[in-house]
Design a protein around this motif. Sequence first.
Motif, mmCIF file in Angstrom:
data_model
loop_
_atom_site.group_PDB
_atom_site.id
_atom_site.type_symbol
_atom_site.label_atom_id
_atom_site.label_comp_id
_atom_site.label_asym_id
_atom_site.label_seq_id
_atom_site.Cartn_x
_atom_site.Cartn_y
_atom_site.Cartn_z
ATOM 1 N N SER A 26 6.345 8.868 3.974
ATOM 2 C CA SER A 26 5.995 9.415 2.652
ATOM 3 C C SER A 26 6.237 8.307 1.627
ATOM 4 C CB SER A 26 6.875 10.630 2.295
ATOM 5 O OG SER A 26 8.212 10.231 2.071
ATOM 6 N N GLY A 27 5.760 8.545 0.412
ATOM 7 C CA GLY A 27 6.056 7.592 -0.660
ATOM 8 C C GLY A 27 7.555 7.467 -0.857
ATOM 9 N N MET A 28 8.268 8.605 -0.824
ATOM 10 C CA MET A 28 9.718 8.565 -1.021
ATOM 11 C C MET A 28 10.421 7.817 0.116
ATOM 12 S SD MET A 28 9.937 9.663 -3.953
ATOM 13 C CE MET A 28 11.605 9.026 -3.958
ATOM 14 N N VAL B 62 7.208 -2.954 -7.927
ATOM 15 C CA VAL B 62 6.237 -2.185 -8.721
ATOM 16 C C VAL B 62 5.665 -1.025 -7.905
ATOM 17 C CG1 VAL B 62 4.056 -2.270 -10.011
ATOM 18 C CG2 VAL B 62 5.626 -4.231 -10.083
ATOM 19 N N ASP B 63 5.755 0.174 -8.465
ATOM 20 C CA ASP B 63 5.094 1.349 -7.883
ATOM 21 C C ASP B 63 3.653 1.329 -8.396
ATOM 22 O OD1 ASP B 63 4.039 3.896 -7.342
ATOM 23 O OD2 ASP B 63 5.992 4.885 -7.523
ATOM 24 N N ASN B 64 2.718 1.047 -7.496
ATOM 25 C CA ASN B 64 1.311 0.844 -7.863
ATOM 26 C C ASN B 64 0.441 2.054 -7.511
ATOM 27 O OD1 ASN B 64 -0.619 -0.917 -9.003
ATOM 28 N ND2 ASN B 64 -1.236 -1.734 -6.997
ATOM 29 N N HIS C 256 3.525 2.171 -2.694
ATOM 30 C CA HIS C 256 2.573 3.238 -2.968
ATOM 31 C C HIS C 256 3.015 4.551 -2.380
ATOM 32 C CE1 HIS C 256 -0.898 0.901 -4.319
ATOM 33 N NE2 HIS C 256 -0.473 -0.035 -3.496
ATOM 34 N N SER C 257 2.741 5.631 -3.102
ATOM 35 C CA SER C 257 2.616 6.906 -2.441
ATOM 36 C C SER C 257 1.162 6.936 -1.991
ATOM 37 C CB SER C 257 2.900 8.067 -3.392
ATOM 38 O OG SER C 257 2.477 9.261 -2.746
ATOM 39 N N ALA C 258 0.931 6.680 -0.696
ATOM 40 C CA ALA C 258 -0.437 6.667 -0.165
ATOM 41 C C ALA C 258 -0.988 8.080 -0.021
ATOM 42 C CB ALA C 258 -0.464 5.940 1.177
ATOM 43 N N THR C 259 -0.112 9.065 -0.274
ATOM 44 C CA THR C 259 -0.509 10.471 -0.346
ATOM 45 C C THR C 259 -1.594 10.662 -1.413
ATOM 46 O OG1 THR C 259 1.829 10.931 0.047
ATOM 47 C CG2 THR C 259 0.482 12.789 -0.661
ATOM 48 N N LYS C 260 -1.599 9.775 -2.399
ATOM 49 C CA LYS C 260 -2.467 9.941 -3.565
ATOM 50 C C LYS C 260 -3.813 9.239 -3.315
ATOM 51 C CE LYS C 260 1.329 11.889 -4.845
ATOM 52 N NZ LYS C 260 2.371 11.221 -5.614
ATOM 53 N N TYR C 261 -4.145 8.215 -4.122
ATOM 54 C CA TYR C 261 -5.491 7.647 -4.034
ATOM 55 C C TYR C 261 -5.807 6.984 -2.695
ATOM 56 C CZ TYR C 261 -6.045 8.345 -9.045
ATOM 57 O OH TYR C 261 -6.158 8.900 -10.285
HETATM 58 C C1 LIG Z 1 3.841 11.079 -5.436
HETATM 59 C C2 LIG Z 1 4.477 9.850 -5.935
HETATM 60 C C3 LIG Z 1 5.578 9.278 -5.272
HETATM 61 C C4 LIG Z 1 6.206 9.933 -4.049
HETATM 62 O O1 LIG Z 1 5.356 9.917 -2.964
HETATM 63 P P1 LIG Z 1 5.346 11.030 -1.786
HETATM 64 O O2 LIG Z 1 4.242 10.555 -0.921
HETATM 65 O O3 LIG Z 1 5.091 12.347 -2.451
HETATM 66 O O4 LIG Z 1 6.684 10.962 -1.140
HETATM 67 C C5 LIG Z 1 6.087 8.095 -5.762
HETATM 68 N N1 LIG Z 1 5.569 7.501 -6.857
HETATM 69 C C6 LIG Z 1 4.521 8.027 -7.531
HETATM 70 C C7 LIG Z 1 4.003 7.330 -8.737
HETATM 71 C C8 LIG Z 1 3.941 9.214 -7.101
HETATM 72 O O5 LIG Z 1 2.919 9.742 -7.789
#
Ligand SMILES: *Cc1c(COP(=O)(O)O)cnc(C)c1O
Length: 377
Positions: free
Chosen positions: A73-75, A169-171, A191-196
Amino acid sequence: MRAKTKMIHGGITGDDKTGAVSVPIYQVSTYKQDGVGNHRGFEYSRTGNPTRHALETVIAELENGKAGFAFGSGMAAITSVMMLFNSGDHIVMTDDVYGGSYRLTTSVLNRFELGHTFVDSSDPEKVEAAITENTKALYIETPTNPLLKITDLKKMAEIAKKNDLLLIVDNTFATPYWQQPLDLGADIVLHSATKYIGGHSDVVAGLVVVNSDELAEKVHFIQNSVGAVLGPQDSWLLMRGIKTLALRMEAIEENTKKIVAFLQEHKQVSIIYYPGLKDHPGHEVAEEQTNGHGGMISFDVGSAEQAEKVLERVNYFTLAESLGAVESLISVPAKMTHASIPAERRAELGITDGLIRVSVGIEDAEDLIEDLKQAME
Ligand SMILES: *Cc1c(COP(=O)(O)O)cnc(C)c1O
């Protein structure tokens, strides 16, 4: 290779053995050794898995880094990066980082005596003033959520270099298609690759890319020791997502600009947060360090009642947390993602009760605009 070509031909493509055009999903935990200690590059899938390795290779190329790492996960990615530090170390962080990063720092890592100071990193002077003799890193998110605050990454890199700090950097919001922090002087991008990057609301994942062999060795040691790795199926889904990342980001950008133009004309909307607007704080920095402004917009419709009414009445915007997917998502930060922040502090930050956050998808822009229009009537 340019970015769009890298997304298709970068990393490890297909499978030499069979000619398969897509990287196979190596659903495997262990690997036959040809003799004791004599393996063919893979020995155990926590340490390395061919499907995960293919993903890690392509993300490293997209971020122009030395090595990539995939996490569950991103976390998990952020936690693993934080494991680079020792108890007694201190980090300076953007004050409106993702809520989970805030929680990790203030409720978990604090127990291991990792010190932290939150500052408005859009002001470099405040960042410099927060550095102590124990500071080891700057942890920056840009743009932020939900107010899309912009931090100047080149300035952060200068400060980091001068003080011998790592720049992390959180990108997630910008993606490597629009912003490449390592090129601007960062050491680690995550990255949270969960997103884009995943992009289809169907996988939870995190990615890290580093700019040196030394950091690559350290992060791999932590990845293998802590074990928060991404599985082969999810690694494959991210590679599939990456193939259309450029197309999705461009479609999202185009839709977002049209929706912003509509919101600007709407009398009910008092304030719009979008880095592409000339009067958005940090707009010039955003223009300089990114190639696109992404698909996140926040706007104020005046009151909690009105915001709730809009959310109830929209048809094409799904009421949900998360962002960065093909489908448009909508939320009210004060009641959802930022509900745990006291009302007074929220007001100080500008996260009003009437603030709506939208993650624009790739639907037809006209449908999205008509939908918002009828919902706001
Ligand atoms: C969602 C998110 C996270 C955490 O990622 P998960 O995949 O939900 O663990 C971290 N940083 C940003 C900017 C996010 O939007």
